[in-house]
Design a protein around this motif. Structure first.
Motif, PDB file in Angstrom:
ATOM      1  N   LYS A 184      -5.190  20.762   0.267  1.00  0.00           N
ATOM      2  CA  LYS A 184      -4.242  20.864   0.597  1.00  0.00           C
ATOM      3  C   LYS A 184      -4.157  20.233   2.265  1.00  0.00           C
ATOM      4  CE  LYS A 184      -2.142  25.050  -1.769  1.00  0.00           C
ATOM      5  NZ  LYS A 184      -1.496  26.155  -1.563  1.00  0.00           N
ATOM      6  N   LEU A 185      -5.369  20.459   2.889  1.00  0.00           N
ATOM      7  CA  LEU A 185      -5.667  19.922   4.139  1.00  0.00           C
ATOM      8  C   LEU A 185      -5.434  18.357   4.176  1.00  0.00           C
ATOM      9  CD1 LEU A 185      -6.482  20.056   7.169  1.00  0.00           C
ATOM     10  CD2 LEU A 185      -8.661  20.216   6.414  1.00  0.00           C
ATOM     11  N   ILE A 186      -6.328  17.662   3.091  1.00  0.00           N
ATOM     12  CA  ILE A 186      -6.454  16.362   3.117  1.00  0.00           C
ATOM     13  C   ILE A 186      -4.900  15.809   2.693  1.00  0.00           C
ATOM     14  CG2 ILE A 186      -7.151  14.517   1.366  1.00  0.00           C
ATOM     15  CD1 ILE A 186      -9.641  16.200   1.265  1.00  0.00           C
ATOM     16  N   ASP A 187      -4.089  16.508   1.891  1.00  0.00           N
ATOM     17  CA  ASP A 187      -2.763  15.880   1.703  1.00  0.00           C
ATOM     18  C   ASP A 187      -1.740  15.950   2.830  1.00  0.00           C
ATOM     19  OD1 ASP A 187      -3.199  15.936  -1.158  1.00  0.00           O
ATOM     20  OD2 ASP A 187      -2.267  17.649  -1.768  1.00  0.00           O
ATOM     21  N   THR A 188      -2.263  16.456   4.141  1.00  0.00           N
ATOM     22  CA  THR A 188      -1.482  16.377   5.084  1.00  0.00           C
ATOM     23  C   THR A 188      -1.837  15.333   5.925  1.00  0.00           C
ATOM     24  OG1 THR A 188      -3.000  17.933   6.320  1.00  0.00           O
ATOM     25  CG2 THR A 188      -1.046  18.900   4.957  1.00  0.00           C
ATOM     26  N   VAL A 189      -3.126  14.678   5.738  1.00  0.00           N
ATOM     27  CA  VAL A 189      -3.396  13.632   6.620  1.00  0.00           C
ATOM     28  C   VAL A 189      -2.569  12.109   6.560  1.00  0.00           C
ATOM     29  CG1 VAL A 189      -5.349  12.029   7.091  1.00  0.00           C
ATOM     30  CG2 VAL A 189      -5.804  14.391   6.362  1.00  0.00           C
ATOM     31  N   GLU A 190      -2.001  11.746   7.529  1.00  0.00           N
ATOM     32  CA  GLU A 190      -1.340  10.710   7.648  1.00  0.00           C
ATOM     33  C   GLU A 190      -1.986   9.411   7.592  1.00  0.00           C
ATOM     34  OE1 GLU A 190       1.877  10.512  10.358  1.00  0.00           O
ATOM     35  OE2 GLU A 190       2.694  12.643   9.839  1.00  0.00           O
ATOM     36  N   VAL A 191      -1.758   8.285   7.173  1.00  0.00           N
ATOM     37  CA  VAL A 191      -2.502   7.100   6.954  1.00  0.00           C
ATOM     38  C   VAL A 191      -1.513   5.948   7.223  1.00  0.00           C
ATOM     39  CG1 VAL A 191      -4.139   7.947   5.686  1.00  0.00           C
ATOM     40  CG2 VAL A 191      -2.184   7.040   4.501  1.00  0.00           C
ATOM     41  N   SER A 192      -1.868   4.797   7.350  1.00  0.00           N
ATOM     42  CA  SER A 192      -0.914   3.642   7.517  1.00  0.00           C
ATOM     43  C   SER A 192      -0.981   3.026   6.473  1.00  0.00           C
ATOM     44  CB  SER A 192      -1.409   2.673   8.668  1.00  0.00           C
ATOM     45  OG  SER A 192      -1.229   3.628   9.892  1.00  0.00           O
ATOM     46  N   LEU A 193       0.216   2.517   5.976  1.00  0.00           N
ATOM     47  CA  LEU A 193       0.457   1.815   4.687  1.00  0.00           C
ATOM     48  C   LEU A 193       1.231   0.622   4.975  1.00  0.00           C
ATOM     49  CD1 LEU A 193      -0.121   1.818   1.531  1.00  0.00           C
ATOM     50  CD2 LEU A 193       2.313   3.049   1.362  1.00  0.00           C
ATOM     51  N   GLU A 194       0.629  -0.542   4.716  1.00  0.00           N
ATOM     52  CA  GLU A 194       1.290  -1.942   4.955  1.00  0.00           C
ATOM     53  C   GLU A 194       1.640  -2.604   3.725  1.00  0.00           C
ATOM     54  OE1 GLU A 194      -1.946  -3.436   6.964  1.00  0.00           O
ATOM     55  OE2 GLU A 194      -1.448  -2.954   9.005  1.00  0.00           O
ATOM     56  N   ALA A 195       2.756  -3.136   4.056  1.00  0.00           N
ATOM     57  CA  ALA A 195       3.356  -3.929   2.918  1.00  0.00           C
ATOM     58  C   ALA A 195       2.940  -5.659   3.106  1.00  0.00           C
ATOM     59  CB  ALA A 195       4.828  -4.185   2.627  1.00  0.00           C
ATOM     60  N   TYR A 196       2.380  -6.016   2.440  1.00  0.00           N
ATOM     61  CA  TYR A 196       1.711  -7.585   2.577  1.00  0.00           C
ATOM     62  C   TYR A 196       2.339  -8.668   1.777  1.00  0.00           C
ATOM     63  CZ  TYR A 196      -1.097 -11.521   3.341  1.00  0.00           C
ATOM     64  OH  TYR A 196      -1.863 -13.026   3.737  1.00  0.00           O
ATOM     65  N   LEU A 197       3.260  -9.392   2.302  1.00  0.00           N
ATOM     66  CA  LEU A 197       3.950 -10.684   1.781  1.00  0.00           C
ATOM     67  C   LEU A 197       3.286 -11.872   1.540  1.00  0.00           C
ATOM     68  CD1 LEU A 197       7.277  -9.965   3.714  1.00  0.00           C
ATOM     69  CD2 LEU A 197       6.968  -9.100   1.349  1.00  0.00           C
ATOM     70  N   GLY A 198       2.408 -12.027   2.507  1.00  0.00           N
ATOM     71  CA  GLY A 198       1.789 -13.439   2.424  1.00  0.00           C
ATOM     72  C   GLY A 198       1.417 -13.832   4.081  1.00  0.00           C
ATOM     73  N   GLY A 199       0.740 -14.825   4.155  1.00  0.00           N
ATOM     74  CA  GLY A 199       0.526 -15.286   5.505  1.00  0.00           C
ATOM     75  C   GLY A 199       0.214 -16.702   5.582  1.00  0.00           C
ATOM     76  N   THR A 200      -0.141 -17.364   6.424  1.00  0.00           N
ATOM     77  CA  THR A 200      -0.301 -18.753   7.039  1.00  0.00           C
ATOM     78  C   THR A 200      -1.188 -19.071   8.048  1.00  0.00           C
ATOM     79  OG1 THR A 200       1.074 -20.670   7.479  1.00  0.00           O
ATOM     80  CG2 THR A 200       1.510 -18.908   8.515  1.00  0.00           C
TER      81      THR A 200
END
Length: 90
Positions: free
Chosen positions: A15-31
């Motif tokens: 339950k403690l781990i489930d409350t940890v916030e993380v950064s999720l990124e959507a990667y489309l592509g790069g150059t």
């Protein structure tokens, strides 16, 4: 007093781990471009990415791919409809 062969391993509540916030990124592509080309950009400029229009978006957690999907409209924002979730290592 404990002897050297016994080790106490602390347990963390799921339950403690489930409350940890993380950064999720959507990667489309790069150059790649030079700093000169980057500083010459103006509003309205278009930067071509190394991604096809029908390529899946990759969701990354701390830089590691965890899922893939397609871009969708969610009201006035973008979203990702999941097509594949990467299997977590054991």
């Amino acid at each position: 007093m404990t002897d050297a062969t016994s080790t106490i391993v602390p347990r963390v509540s799921a339950k403690l781990i489930d409350t940890v916030e993380v950064s999720l990124e959507a990667y489309l592509g790069g150059t790649r471009m030079s700093v000169g080309a980057l500083t010459a950009l103006e509003p309205g400029a278009v930067i071509a990415l190394d991604a096809a229009l029908n390529r899946e978006v990759e969701l990354r957690l701390n830089g590691v791919a965890v899922a893939r999907g397609e871009l969708v409209a969610v009201g006035e924002s973008f979203g990702v409809r999941l097509a594949e979730i990467v299997e977590w290592p054991q």
